[in-house]
Design a protein around this motif. Structure first.
Motif, PDB file in Angstrom:
ATOM      1  N   THR A  66       0.770  -1.298  -0.055  1.00  0.00           N
ATOM      2  CA  THR A  66       0.045   0.018   0.120  1.00  0.00           C
ATOM      3  C   THR A  66       0.913   1.228   0.073  1.00  0.00           C
ATOM      4  OG1 THR A  66      -0.250  -0.084   2.252  1.00  0.00           O
ATOM      5  CG2 THR A  66      -1.922  -1.264   1.209  1.00  0.00           C
ATOM      6  N   LEU A  84       1.702   1.790  -3.704  1.00  0.00           N
ATOM      7  CA  LEU A  84       0.523   2.243  -4.611  1.00  0.00           C
ATOM      8  C   LEU A  84      -0.010   3.485  -4.187  1.00  0.00           C
ATOM      9  CD1 LEU A  84      -1.357  -1.290  -4.857  1.00  0.00           C
ATOM     10  CD2 LEU A  84      -0.265   0.020  -6.543  1.00  0.00           C
ATOM     11  N   GLY A  85       0.237   4.108  -2.841  1.00  0.00           N
ATOM     12  CA  GLY A  85      -0.322   5.209  -2.495  1.00  0.00           C
ATOM     13  C   GLY A  85       1.004   6.331  -2.695  1.00  0.00           C
ATOM     14  N   ASP A  86       2.014   6.262  -3.121  1.00  0.00           N
ATOM     15  CA  ASP A  86       3.029   7.116  -3.456  1.00  0.00           C
ATOM     16  C   ASP A  86       2.710   7.991  -4.654  1.00  0.00           C
ATOM     17  OD1 ASP A  86       5.376   8.453  -4.225  1.00  0.00           O
ATOM     18  OD2 ASP A  86       6.519   6.870  -3.873  1.00  0.00           O
ATOM     19  N   PRO A  87       2.447   9.134  -4.204  1.00  0.00           N
ATOM     20  CA  PRO A  87       1.912  10.191  -5.421  1.00  0.00           C
ATOM     21  C   PRO A  87       2.905  10.419  -6.521  1.00  0.00           C
ATOM     22  CG  PRO A  87       1.713  11.345  -3.238  1.00  0.00           C
ATOM     23  CD  PRO A  87       2.592  10.058  -3.135  1.00  0.00           C
ATOM     24  N   GLN A 100       2.432   7.175  -8.768  1.00  0.00           N
ATOM     25  CA  GLN A 100       1.069   7.442  -9.561  1.00  0.00           C
ATOM     26  C   GLN A 100       1.138   8.206 -10.556  1.00  0.00           C
ATOM     27  OE1 GLN A 100      -1.731   8.603  -6.294  1.00  0.00           O
ATOM     28  NE2 GLN A 100      -1.895   6.521  -5.295  1.00  0.00           N
ATOM     29  N   TYR A 149       3.126   6.476 -13.447  1.00  0.00           N
ATOM     30  CA  TYR A 149       2.159   5.578 -14.030  1.00  0.00           C
ATOM     31  C   TYR A 149       1.118   6.382 -15.045  1.00  0.00           C
ATOM     32  CZ  TYR A 149      -1.454   1.878 -14.815  1.00  0.00           C
ATOM     33  OH  TYR A 149      -2.241   1.243 -15.217  1.00  0.00           O
ATOM     34  N   LYS A 150       0.510   7.383 -14.595  1.00  0.00           N
ATOM     35  CA  LYS A 150      -0.489   8.221 -15.253  1.00  0.00           C
ATOM     36  C   LYS A 150       0.269   8.748 -16.414  1.00  0.00           C
ATOM     37  CE  LYS A 150      -3.484   8.866 -11.695  1.00  0.00           C
ATOM     38  NZ  LYS A 150      -4.073  10.051 -10.658  1.00  0.00           N
TER      39      LYS A 150
END
Length: 102
Positions: free
Chosen positions: A83, A86-89, A92, A95-96
């Motif tokens: 978590t 996955l919660g690392d801004p 994220q 990835y985007k």
């Protein structure tokens, strides 16, 4: 393995008394009449099925209300993730920003 087992199971006599049956054949083998009902053996020996995960018994144990197989182990697949990652801004955003591949 499947072909070898089917050849033996459809022959006049078989070399096998006990089989390891892949879950993919959990319907085929009982439908063909190649497996025995294990419930009488479970009852006679007092073998404890309670540790078995019910969904595993539904997948590979029971077929149309009859116990034909007992899982070798309670192997339920799952997904484990971190978590914190996955919660690392930053991750994220990276990835985007990455273009989709096909």
């Amino acid at each position: 393995m499947h072909d070898k087992l089917v050849t033996q199971l459809t022959a006049q006599s078989s070399l096998y008394n006990v089989l390891e049956v892949d879950f993919l054949w959990a319907g085929e083998f009982p439908e063909a009449g190649w497996l025995a009902d294990l419930k009488p053996f479970v009852d006679k020996t007092g073998f404890d099925l309670k540790p078995m995960i019910p969904s595993m018994m539904d997948l590979v144990g029971n077929h149309k209300g009859t116990l034909y197989m007992i899982p070798m182990y309670n192997y339920s697949m799952g997904i484990i993730y971190r978590t914190d990652l996955l919660g690392d801004p930053k991750l994220q955003a990276a990835y985007k920003a990455k273009p989709a591949t096909t």
